[in-house]
Design a protein around this motif. Structure first.
Motif, PDB file in Angstrom:
ATOM      1  N   ASP A   1       0.826  -1.213   0.000  1.00 42.63           N
ATOM      2  CA  ASP A   1       0.000   0.000   0.000  1.00 42.63           C
ATOM      3  C   ASP A   1       0.856   1.257   0.000  1.00 42.63           C
ATOM      4  O   ASP A   1       0.560   2.234  -0.700  1.00 42.63           O
ATOM      5  CB  ASP A   1      -0.935  -0.002   1.216  1.00 42.63           C
ATOM      6  N   SER A   2       1.935   1.223   0.793  1.00 46.02           N
ATOM      7  CA  SER A   2       2.822   2.392   0.858  1.00 46.02           C
ATOM      8  C   SER A   2       3.508   2.620  -0.483  1.00 46.02           C
ATOM      9  O   SER A   2       3.611   3.762  -0.962  1.00 46.02           O
ATOM     10  CB  SER A   2       3.870   2.203   1.958  1.00 46.02           C
TER      11      SER A   2
ATOM     12  N   ARG B   1       2.431   1.648  -3.418  1.00 38.07           N
ATOM     13  CA  ARG B   1       1.421   2.136  -4.351  1.00 38.07           C
ATOM     14  C   ARG B   1       1.148   3.627  -4.119  1.00 38.07           C
ATOM     15  O   ARG B   1       1.023   4.413  -5.066  1.00 38.07           O
ATOM     16  CB  ARG B   1       0.125   1.343  -4.187  1.00 38.07           C
ATOM     17  N   GLN B   2       1.064   3.990  -2.835  1.00 40.85           N
ATOM     18  CA  GLN B   2       0.816   5.406  -2.512  1.00 40.85           C
ATOM     19  C   GLN B   2       1.981   6.273  -2.984  1.00 40.85           C
ATOM     20  O   GLN B   2       1.772   7.354  -3.543  1.00 40.85           O
ATOM     21  CB  GLN B   2       0.618   5.565  -1.000  1.00 40.85           C
ATOM     22  N   TYR B   3       3.226   5.752  -2.773  1.00 40.67           N
ATOM     23  CA  TYR B   3       4.397   6.502  -3.224  1.00 40.67           C
ATOM     24  C   TYR B   3       4.392   6.650  -4.748  1.00 40.67           C
ATOM     25  O   TYR B   3       4.707   7.713  -5.286  1.00 40.67           O
ATOM     26  CB  TYR B   3       5.686   5.829  -2.770  1.00 40.67           C
TER      27      TYR B   3
ATOM     28  N   GLU C   1       1.755   6.668  -6.651  1.00 44.90           N
ATOM     29  CA  GLU C   1       0.723   7.650  -6.987  1.00 44.90           C
ATOM     30  C   GLU C   1       1.208   9.070  -6.722  1.00 44.90           C
ATOM     31  O   GLU C   1       0.969   9.984  -7.530  1.00 44.90           O
ATOM     32  CB  GLU C   1      -0.552   7.368  -6.177  1.00 44.90           C
ATOM     33  N   GLU C   2       1.896   9.243  -5.574  1.00 46.67           N
ATOM     34  CA  GLU C   2       2.426  10.573  -5.262  1.00 46.67           C
ATOM     35  C   GLU C   2       3.470  10.996  -6.286  1.00 46.67           C
ATOM     36  O   GLU C   2       3.508  12.155  -6.718  1.00 46.67           O
ATOM     37  CB  GLU C   2       3.020  10.584  -3.852  1.00 46.67           C
TER      38      GLU C   2
END
Length: 202
Positions: free
Chosen positions: A71-72, A74-76, A78-79
């Motif tokens: 999740d992290s 993926r979030q990174y 996306e960011e």
């Protein structure tokens, strides 16, 4: 009786193990919610059992850490994608702004050139050249005016002198005419006297 006790014991152990696993999973999830990925690894390491040179970790803790890491990441991603889009937008805005600045510079240079130049007979001329030409024309006109005034004064003086001489000549001619008339009258009287004196008698 022993079989019944064995069944109860197995069920009890399974219940205890399930409760322990659920509690541990709940504990891991609760702890992971407030920790960074690095701290989650440390937490899982500290909570894992040690066997000789190995660490025996909980499957639920591993799965939670794995899911949190995914999740992290993926979030990174996306960011990073968002930041790249922002960077692309900023680059485009910068190019547009640079183009506008160049256009404004060209317009300013054109305006400055137009401001510093004056149209002279349809020819754009700088203010310095225009001022020089105008002052040159003014000086030329002033010199021409001085020459014309000087010639006028000289001509006026010549005309005045000519009139004076003409008057003098006219007076001389009038005197000569009068003198000639007097001499003519005198000669006519003398001739008349001569004729009377030498008139033949009858």
């Amino acid at each position: 009786m022993k079989e019944l006790l064995s069944k109860y014991l197995v069920v009890f152990i399974l219940v205890i193990f399930s409760a322990s696993t659920f509690a541990q999973t709940t504990s891991f999830e609760a702890a992971f919610d407030t920790l960074t990925i690095k701290d989650q690894f440390e937490h899982l390491y500290k909570r894992s059992n040690t066997f000789e040179v190995y660490k025996v970790m909980s499957i639920s803790g591993y799965n939670s850490l794995k899911q949190n890491s995914i999740d992290s990441i993926r979030q990174y991603h996306e960011e990073v994608s968002d930041h790249q889009q922002e960077i692309t937008t900023l680059k485009n805005n910068l190019r547009s702004t640079s183009s506008e600045i160049e256009n404004l510079k060209e317009e300013l240079a054109s305006t400055q050139k137009a401001k510093d130049s004056i149209s002279l007979i349809g020819i754009p001329t700088s203010k310095g050249s225009y001022n020089s030409i105008m002052w040159g024309l003014i000086i030329c006109l002033a010199v021409i005016l001085l020459i014309v005034v000087s010639l006028y004064k000289r001509g006026h003086q010549i005309v005045k002198e000519t009139k004076t001489r003409l008057t003098e000549v006219q007076e001389d001619l009038e005197n000569l005419r009068k003198n000639a008339l007097v001499r003519e009258q005198k000669l006519a009287r003398e001739l008349m006297d001569y004729k009377l004196k030498h008139k033949p008698s009858r």
